[in-house]
Design an enzyme around this catalytic site. Structure first.
Site, short mmCIF file in Angstrom:
data_model
loop_
_atom_site.label_atom_id
_atom_site.label_comp_id
_atom_site.label_asym_id
_atom_site.label_seq_id
_atom_site.Cartn_x
_atom_site.Cartn_y
_atom_site.Cartn_z
N GLY A 119 43.65 54.96 37.38
CA GLY A 119 42.90 54.21 38.39
C GLY A 119 42.19 55.14 39.36
N ARG A 130 36.55 52.13 32.81
CA ARG A 130 35.16 52.08 32.35
C ARG A 130 34.17 52.63 33.37
NH1 ARG A 130 35.63 46.42 30.49
NH2 ARG A 130 36.47 46.48 28.38
N TYR A 165 49.39 38.65 40.59
CA TYR A 165 49.46 40.04 41.06
C TYR A 165 50.83 40.32 41.68
CZ TYR A 165 48.30 44.10 44.01
OH TYR A 165 48.28 45.32 44.63
N GLN A 201 39.77 52.33 44.70
CA GLN A 201 39.74 52.58 46.15
C GLN A 201 40.69 53.70 46.55
OE1 GLN A 201 41.45 49.58 48.69
NE2 GLN A 201 40.41 50.32 50.53
N ILE A 255 44.74 48.20 52.50
CA ILE A 255 44.29 49.58 52.73
C ILE A 255 42.80 49.57 53.12
CG2 ILE A 255 44.00 51.88 51.71
CD1 ILE A 255 46.95 51.04 52.02
N1 SER Z 1 45.22 44.89 48.99
C1 SER Z 1 45.82 44.19 47.89
C2 SER Z 1 45.17 42.88 47.65
O1 SER Z 1 44.65 42.35 48.59
C3 SER Z 1 47.26 43.97 48.18
O2 SER Z 1 48.01 44.93 47.55
O3 SER Z 1 45.24 42.39 46.57
#
Ligand code: SER
Length: 326
Positions: free
Chosen positions: A12, A40, A147, A16, A177
């Site tokens: 990755g 990619r 997620y 970001q 982040i």
């Molecule tokens: N910043 C991430 C998201 O918003 C959370 O881990 O999916």
């Protein structure tokens, strides 16, 4: 004798966090010792030209094997993942990349007797039944996003590999982040990044969560330090491995807009919540990160005011040079 971290791979690396972590690791451990990998997206020149780069697909084990052998990899920072908002649009892809990807990385680590692996988790591991304020280290983990499901399962899987196979796997639960180099790729906390770019470019922003939505957040320099310091920590001091709460600040969307207004008085923010509001509402307002502080000395440097001053200084300069990249 403790094994060394000599040949590092970042998955990755075009994302970001990965794009900046790779550069920080190259500064610390040497350019040639840090392999950047992506899926990619073409890497930016700074990433491509400062050390080795390869394309892999973490859900295809053989593509991992190939580069691990070629570069004799002993340490992996596994950052490739599908984030929360994209994950809700495509839950199958999210499961495949996040679960099979992590499983493949852990299996490759065992197979090649690796030194250490970093697998980040997230505030998305929590859910609506979790205490919202000062969320404890040990608490209810019942996320409602795919997620989040992959993050909880990932934490458990990593801890299983620690106990069952003696693999040195570490990770922290990152909050949102905020950074200016590479935009986040489809998360729920993306508004806290986009607002800065829009403030500089258009002096206004339409935020996709409500004004009073409060989430834990962190500026990129602290995010990089968390990963690097946790990986450098003395293993014998750790009581946790893959699930450290870490945070730097908590603010509502309205407080963020007000902080930006101190620098750009004409800035205005409107609020039009979309499907991401429900995800944000299921995550904590703030975190208790005392385990990370005690076990490996975690200590963030940036609060909302310091971060905002830095973000706006960098972005305003770039905008004036016609180089905002947004
Ligand atoms: N910043 C991430 C998201 O918003 C959370 O881990 O999916």
């Amino acid at each position: 004798m403790a094994k060394e971290m000599k040949n590092i791979m970042v998955t990755g690396a075009v994302g970001q966090i990965g794009s900046e972590l790779t550069v920080a690791l190259r500064k610390k451990y040497g350019n040639d010792n840090v392999l950047a990998t992506g899926h990619r997206t073409e890497p930016k020149p700074e990433l491509r030209d400062s050390g080795p780069f390869e394309f892999i697909n973490v859900s295809k084990r053989e593509t991992i094997e190939e580069v691990v052998k070629k570069y004799n990899i002993d340490t992996i920072y596994h950052l490739s993942a599908i984030l929360s908002a994209v994950g809700e649009k495509n839950p199958k892809l999210c499961w495949d990349v996040n679960m099979n990807g992590t499983y493949n990385i852990l299996e490759a680590a065992i197979e090649h007797d690796m030194t250490r692996i970093f697998v980040p988790s997230s505030i998305a591991a929590f859910g609506p039944e979790t205490p919202l304020d000062n969320t404890p280290q040990e608490t209810i983990l019942r996320p409602k996003t795919m997620y989040g499901v992959t993050k909880v399962a990932g934490e458990l899987l990593c801890d299983y590999y620690v106990k069952r196979f003696g693999l040195d796997v570490r990770g922290c639960r990152y909050p949102g982040i905020i950074s200016y180099e590479t935009l986040p790729g489809g998360g729920t906390t993306d508004y806290a990044v986009a607002i800065y770019f829009e403030a500089v470019k258009n002096k206004k922003y339409t935020c996709f969560v409500k004004e009073d939505t409060r989430l834990p957040m962190m500026y990129m320099p602290d995010c990089l330090n968390a990963a690097i310091d946790l990986m450098e920590a003395d293993l014998s001091r750790l009581k946790h491995y893959s699930d450290f709460n870490v945070t730097a600040m908590s603010f509502s969307a309205g407080e963020l807009a007000a902080e930006i207004k101190k620098h750009i008085p004409e800035f205005t923010c409107e609020y039009e919540p979309d499907f991401r509001q429900e995800i944000a509402d299921s995550w904590p307002n703030s975190l208790d990160d005392s385990a990370a502080r005690e076990e490996w000395g975690w200590e963030p440097s940036y609060d909302l005011a310091a971060m905002t001053a830095d973000m706006l200084e960098v972005l305003t300069k770039r905008h004036a040079e016609g180089n905002l990249g947004y």
